[in-house]
Scaffold this active site. Structure first.
Site, PDB file in Angstrom:
ATOM      1  N   TYR A   9       8.440   7.102  16.339  1.00 17.55           N
ATOM      2  CA  TYR A   9       8.802   8.225  15.489  1.00 17.55           C
ATOM      3  C   TYR A   9       7.886   9.432  15.721  1.00 17.55           C
ATOM      4  O   TYR A   9       6.654   9.293  15.770  1.00 17.55           O
ATOM      5  CB  TYR A   9       8.708   7.844  14.015  1.00 17.55           C
ATOM      6  CG  TYR A   9       9.903   7.098  13.482  1.00 17.55           C
ATOM      7  CD1 TYR A   9      11.189   7.570  13.696  1.00 17.55           C
ATOM      8  CD2 TYR A   9       9.741   5.933  12.731  1.00 17.55           C
ATOM      9  CE1 TYR A   9      12.287   6.893  13.188  1.00 17.55           C
ATOM     10  CE2 TYR A   9      10.835   5.253  12.221  1.00 17.55           C
ATOM     11  CZ  TYR A   9      12.107   5.738  12.450  1.00 17.55           C
ATOM     12  OH  TYR A   9      13.201   5.077  11.950  1.00 17.55           O
TER      13      TYR A   9
ATOM     14  N   TYR B 293      12.260   2.528  -0.711  1.00 15.42           N
ATOM     15  CA  TYR B 293      11.593   1.227  -0.694  1.00 15.42           C
ATOM     16  C   TYR B 293      10.313   1.270  -1.523  1.00 15.42           C
ATOM     17  O   TYR B 293      10.104   0.428  -2.413  1.00 15.42           O
ATOM     18  CB  TYR B 293      11.248   0.807   0.733  1.00 15.42           C
ATOM     19  CG  TYR B 293      10.104  -0.180   0.797  1.00 15.42           C
ATOM     20  CD1 TYR B 293      10.243  -1.463   0.275  1.00 15.42           C
ATOM     21  CD2 TYR B 293       8.862   0.179   1.338  1.00 15.42           C
ATOM     22  CE1 TYR B 293       9.191  -2.369   0.290  1.00 15.42           C
ATOM     23  CE2 TYR B 293       7.811  -0.720   1.355  1.00 15.42           C
ATOM     24  CZ  TYR B 293       7.973  -1.984   0.838  1.00 15.42           C
ATOM     25  OH  TYR B 293       6.926  -2.878   0.835  1.00 15.42           O
TER      26      TYR B 293
ATOM     27  N   ASP C  89       0.820  -1.209   0.000  1.00 15.83           N
ATOM     28  CA  ASP C  89       0.000   0.000   0.000  1.00 15.83           C
ATOM     29  C   ASP C  89       0.860   1.268   0.000  1.00 15.83           C
ATOM     30  O   ASP C  89       0.385   2.356  -0.323  1.00 15.83           O
ATOM     31  CB  ASP C  89      -0.965   0.014   1.188  1.00 15.83           C
ATOM     32  CG  ASP C  89      -0.283  -0.050   2.553  1.00 15.83           C
ATOM     33  OD1 ASP C  89       0.964  -0.198   2.603  1.00 15.83           O
ATOM     34  OD2 ASP C  89      -0.989   0.051   3.570  1.00 15.83           O
ATOM     35  N   GLU C  90       2.139   1.127   0.343  1.00  8.76           N
ATOM     36  CA  GLU C  90       3.011   2.300   0.449  1.00  8.76           C
ATOM     37  C   GLU C  90       3.283   2.962  -0.898  1.00  8.76           C
ATOM     38  O   GLU C  90       3.723   4.112  -0.942  1.00  8.76           O
ATOM     39  CB  GLU C  90       4.326   1.930   1.130  1.00  8.76           C
ATOM     40  CG  GLU C  90       4.142   1.505   2.573  1.00  8.76           C
ATOM     41  CD  GLU C  90       5.448   1.479   3.350  1.00  8.76           C
ATOM     42  OE1 GLU C  90       6.338   2.283   3.044  1.00  8.76           O
ATOM     43  OE2 GLU C  90       5.569   0.641   4.260  1.00  8.76           O
TER      44      GLU C  90
ATOM     45  N   ARG D 134      11.188   9.884  11.026  1.00  8.32           N
ATOM     46  CA  ARG D 134      11.829   9.325   9.842  1.00  8.32           C
ATOM     47  C   ARG D 134      11.756  10.329   8.683  1.00  8.32           C
ATOM     48  O   ARG D 134      10.766  11.048   8.532  1.00  8.32           O
ATOM     49  CB  ARG D 134      11.121   8.028   9.463  1.00  8.32           C
ATOM     50  CG  ARG D 134      11.483   7.466   8.109  1.00  8.32           C
ATOM     51  CD  ARG D 134      10.501   6.401   7.684  1.00  8.32           C
ATOM     52  NE  ARG D 134      10.672   5.165   8.429  1.00  8.32           N
ATOM     53  CZ  ARG D 134       9.740   4.215   8.490  1.00  8.32           C
ATOM     54  NH1 ARG D 134       8.570   4.384   7.909  1.00  8.32           N
ATOM     55  NH2 ARG D 134       9.973   3.112   9.176  1.00  8.32           N
TER      56      ARG D 134
END
Length: 350
Positions: free
Chosen positions: A206, A149, A125-126, A272
């Site tokens: 994060y 990625y 889904d990224e 991040r």
């Protein structure tokens, strides 16, 4: 039916191999895995003696290995091999391009030459990037990857689509939401929180901790994969999600509650780079066309996952060791096929 599962020693892959052997008696499984740091042959020791299972040690980007497997007779390929950790891709994107792009191309080309009847590619889904509100409602939504990625996975998707259109290769792309469950390498959020909490160590969160993900138990995704494998007429692209959204801070708190640990273990750290705020996809097309529905409630799945890590402390210990090759050969004997590609491992990140 003989199925090649790539990355079958990893988290999703090992759960899927086990799912196939348990639920699909008509399927023989060949597992091709490079056994990098996140691949773990221990994950499949319990099925290593199954006559329907064979393990091959090798890199999906090595055409000689892939060709040798496919020319021996394979009906379908399920590509689960991938470099997946966003933080590692930010530090060094080269391994991600090697596996997620070049490796995908090598698999596709070999599948084309050997007339594979089914190529299922597992994406993420990224690749859609962050969505402020609502959901990405169509699989044709614009891809907007934020990390190296995600960009490498998007590139792999484009290659699969190109091979389907140019050569008529029967391809299916599945884009799942975040998977969780047993045997996940403890660099990912849920097992990292569990591992640190069990040791009484700080839990790094994060930024403000309000980044949201949709969580799906790995067994539900394995069922979706098997469903797709059994429906060869399903082609194109499908989103798969379970509609279990949760922000990281709340998820860490729930894990601490299950373990009876104090919330004082939470530590906010610098965010991040390029961190996506929220992922959300509509998976109604997959549910409608393939008749799949997630069955494991998130609360139940999370509790069983925590309990699995509690009961399998040896798994967490072994992920911290440096080298597995002699262990693999000792335990697999003739069942492991060691190619000219050398397996190497490194310690997990702190």
């Amino acid at each position: 039916m003989r199925v090649l599962v790539t990355g079958g020693a990893g988290f999703v892959g090992s759960n899927f191999v086990r799912h196939l052997l348990r639920n699909a008696s008509e399927i023989e499984v060949i597992n091709l895995d490079k056994l990098t740091y996140a691949g773990n042959a221990d994950n499949l020791l319990d099925v290593s003696a199954d006559s329907r299972y064979r393990f091959v040690l090798g890199d999906i980007a090595d055409a000689r290995i892939v060709d040798s497997i496919l020319q021996a007779g394979v009906d379908s390929v399920v590509n689960l091999a991938a470099e997946t950790h966003v933080d590692r891709s930010i530090l060094d994107s080269a391994p991600f391009l090697h596996t997620n792009v070049l490796g995908t191309q090598v698999l596709l080309e070999s599948a084309r030459r050997h007339n594979i009847r089914r190529f299922i590619h597992v994406s993420s889904d990224e690749i859609y990037g962050s969505v402020q509100k609502g959901e990405f409602r169509g699989e044709d939504a614009t891809l907007a990857p934020s990390s190296p990625y995600a960009a490498s996975k998007a590139a792999g998707d484009h290659l699969v689509s190109a091979y389907a259109r140019t050569y008529g290769l029967p391809c299916l792309i599945l884009r799942p939401s975040n998977n969780y469950g047993p045997r996940q390498f403890p660099e990912k959020f849920i097992p990292l929180v569990i591992a640190n909490a069990l040791d009484g160590k700080p839990l790094p969160i994060y930024g403000d901790g309000l980044h949201e993900r949709d969580w799906m138990h790995v067994e539900d995704f394995c069922a979706a994969l098997l469903c797709a494998l059994r429906m060869p007429e399903a082609l194109g692209v499908y989103n798969i999600s379970a509609n279990n959204p949760m922000v990281n801070l709340n998820l860490a708190g729930e894990i601490l509650r299950i373990l009876g640990k104090p919330t004082s273990l939470v530590r906010h750290v610098a965010d991040r780079l390029g961190h996506d705020r929220r992922y959300a996809m509509d998976s109604s097309s997959f549910r409608r066309d393939l008749g799949w529905e997630p069955k494991i409630p998130f609360e139940e799945g999370l509790r069983s996952t925590v309990k699995w890590y509690e009961a399998n402390a040896q798994f967490l210990e072994r992920t911290r060791t440096a080298e597995y090759c002699r262990f693999y050969e000792r335990n697999y004997g003739h069942r492991i096929i060691v190619s000219h590609v050398k397996a190497s491992r490194s310690a997990p990140e702190d």
